[in-house]
Design a protein around this motif. Structure first.
Motif, short mmCIF file in Angstrom:
data_model
loop_
_atom_site.label_atom_id
_atom_site.label_comp_id
_atom_site.label_asym_id
_atom_site.label_seq_id
_atom_site.Cartn_x
_atom_site.Cartn_y
_atom_site.Cartn_z
N ALA A 177 0.83 -1.21 0.00
CA ALA A 177 0.00 0.00 0.00
C ALA A 177 0.86 1.26 0.00
CB ALA A 177 -0.94 -0.01 1.20
N TYR A 178 1.91 1.27 0.82
CA TYR A 178 2.73 2.48 0.94
C TYR A 178 3.96 2.47 0.03
CZ TYR A 178 -0.08 4.05 4.85
OH TYR A 178 -1.12 4.50 5.63
N GLY A 179 4.50 1.28 -0.24
CA GLY A 179 5.71 1.22 -1.05
C GLY A 179 5.47 1.17 -2.54
N VAL A 180 4.30 0.65 -2.95
CA VAL A 180 4.01 0.48 -4.38
C VAL A 180 2.90 1.42 -4.85
CG1 VAL A 180 3.28 -1.15 -6.16
CG2 VAL A 180 4.75 -1.93 -4.28
N LEU A 181 1.84 1.51 -4.07
CA LEU A 181 0.66 2.27 -4.50
C LEU A 181 0.65 3.73 -4.05
CD1 LEU A 181 -2.09 -0.45 -3.90
CD2 LEU A 181 -0.85 0.08 -6.00
N GLY A 182 1.61 4.11 -3.24
CA GLY A 182 1.70 5.52 -2.86
C GLY A 182 1.10 5.87 -1.52
N GLY A 183 0.54 4.93 -0.81
CA GLY A 183 0.04 5.17 0.54
C GLY A 183 -1.34 5.76 0.61
N VAL A 184 -1.76 6.07 1.85
CA VAL A 184 -3.07 6.64 2.15
C VAL A 184 -2.87 8.06 2.64
CG1 VAL A 184 -5.13 6.43 3.60
CG2 VAL A 184 -4.01 4.37 2.73
N ASP A 185 -3.55 8.99 2.03
CA ASP A 185 -3.36 10.41 2.38
C ASP A 185 -3.71 10.70 3.83
OD1 ASP A 185 -2.62 10.84 -0.23
OD2 ASP A 185 -4.61 11.54 -0.88
N ALA A 186 -4.74 10.07 4.35
CA ALA A 186 -5.21 10.38 5.71
C ALA A 186 -4.42 9.68 6.80
CB ALA A 186 -6.68 10.01 5.83
#
Length: 448
Positions: A272-281
């Motif tokens: 989620a954070y290393g490939v897809l760019g993470g969660v803004d919130a």
């Protein structure tokens, strides 16, 4: 509107699973309809309280149907709804998140932990189950202080495990949605991930010999598929300790699945954070800290739970045992009574009676075929000379050809051979009657 639609789909799927369970387990059309209408949990509870007789073709006892309905309700309704709440919270900008959202999510997670714990302990403390299957049931301590500590530890372990899983899946889903601008394509990563996990669990069960449903009458493809879904979703979000019994996953697959899914949570957050760019919130450091803390708390509480378990039952959380080995170790060697439930309930006593009836209710892959054949060859003549109360024509008919003694099999072959000409004659006469009717019809058509 989107969240409401998802929740409606989740509810509909749960009702379909409940209806399918009632249908394939022989409860009939009325209970299938009750499942579709959402009335099955209430009806099963009333039937169990009134000690109602099982339906004519029902293949498992009433208490098992009630337990199964509760598990399906929790696994396919409460767990997905909690995941939807998690996604909704993570998708909301941090500045707009409300206390009500957090309170609702935490209460849902706490409810899963409490309901799973209480439901499982209720099953484990049923006297008939503890007496009839002491190797499977009895992990709940009878000592008051250990019982209370174990109760709290179980609720904390399951609650924290569920929270960790929701956090991991939620971050992957929201990260994918934010990366692909909330398009349908964003569902591919989470769906692919859970499909892969479910498939790997299925492969593990097949290799372990735990794929088949333990009861012969219900060991069909539809039941196996539903059981796989229940076990995977349940182990992901509401890991009932009863899933560890030999007729389901078995202790070793239960503990290994929990460990693998806990490790998978970290992989989910990494993607989620290393490939897809993470969660803004949710900053990555907060996500890792929350996941690590919840996982640690879950496993520490699980250790406390097992530590409070009676010493003889602790191995039931990790030892190597599937249904096949359990049938050989318990039902063949130790069991002296068995209660067959259905339209006609019969309780059998004695090693010989229990062994002789295994083929009637145990699924074919778990049967000790060689031992049963040897028993029948050695004892059949004695049973014919002095028939036990259970040695009736119905018993003879229930024995597979491959298990029958040579003289019984020879008699069956001879009887079938004698019936063959008669059946052939009946088919021939039926064919001739049909042929004559066709000729008459053609003749009438030509005259017309």
């Amino acid at each position: 509107a989107t969240v409401a639609t998802v929740m409606l789909v989740v509810l509909a799927f749960s009702l379909v699973v409940q209806a399918l369970m009632g249908h394939v387990l022989g409860q009939g059309k009325a209970m299938t309809l009750a499942g579709l209408l959402g009335m099955k949990p209430a009806v099963e509870t009333v039937r169990d309280l009134l000690d109602a007789a099982p339906f004519a073709k029902q293949v498992v006892p009433n208490d098992a149907m009630l337990i199964g309905t509760r598990v399906v309700e929790l696994v396919f309704e409460s767990s997905p709804e909690t995941l939807v709440q998690t996604v909704a919270l993570l998708a909301t900008p941090a500045a707009e998140q409300s206390t009500l959202q957090y309170a609702s999510l935490l209460s849902s997670i706490a409810a899963i932990g409490a309901l799973t714990t209480l439901g499982d302990r209720e099953v484990d403390t049923i006297p008939s189950k503890r007496e009839g299957n002491p190797w499977l049931f009895g992990y709940v301590s009878r000592k008051p202080w250990k019982n209370m500590v174990q109760l709290a530890a179980s609720a904390v372990a399951i609650g924290c495990y569920t929270a960790a899983r929701m956090l991991a899946l939620g971050t992957l889903i929201v990260a994918a949605l934010e990366r692909w601008k909330w398009s349908v394509a964003a569902l591919a990563p989470p769906l692919g991930w859970v499909t892969a996990e479910c498939g790997l669990l299925a492969v593990a069960r097949v290799r372990d010999g735990s794929w088949h449903f333990y009861q012969r009458a219900a060991d069909i493809a539809a039941v196996r598929a539903v059981m796989q879904l229940v076990l995977y979703v349940g182990m992901s979000t509401a890991p009932f300790p009863m899933f560890r019994i030999a007729s389901l996953l078995g202790p070793h697959l239960y503990s290994r699945t929990l460990a693998c899914l806990s490790a998978s949570n970290f992989a989910l957050v990494a993607v989620a954070y290393g490939v897809l760019g993470g969660v803004d919130a949710l900053p990555a450091t907060y996500a890792w800290a929350a996941l690590g803390g919840l996982t640690l708390a879950a496993w520490v509480a699980a250790v406390v739970l097992v530590a409070c378990t009676p010493a003889k039952m602790r191995k039931s959380f990790y030892e190597e045992m599937n249904w096949k080995t359990y049938v050989r170790a318990w039902w063949w060697v130790r069991a002296t009574s068995v209660f067959t439930d259905g339209a006609e309930s019969v309780e059998l006593f004695g090693h010989e009676a229990v062994r002789a009836h295994l083929h009637q209710w145990v699924c074919r892959p778990a049967l000790p075929v060689a031992k049963i054949k040897e028993l029948f060859e050695e004892r059949w003549a004695a049973w014919e000379a002095e028939p036990p109360s259970w040695f009736k024509p119905a018993f003879d008919e229930s024995v597979y050809d491959e298990l029958a003694p040579p003289h019984v099999l020879a008699a069956r072959i001879e009887a079938r051979a004698a019936e063959a000409p008669e059946r052939s004659g009946m088919l021939s006469r039926a064919f001739n009657r049909g042929s004559n009717r066709s000729k008459t019809k053609r003749s009438n058509d030509s005259e017309a």
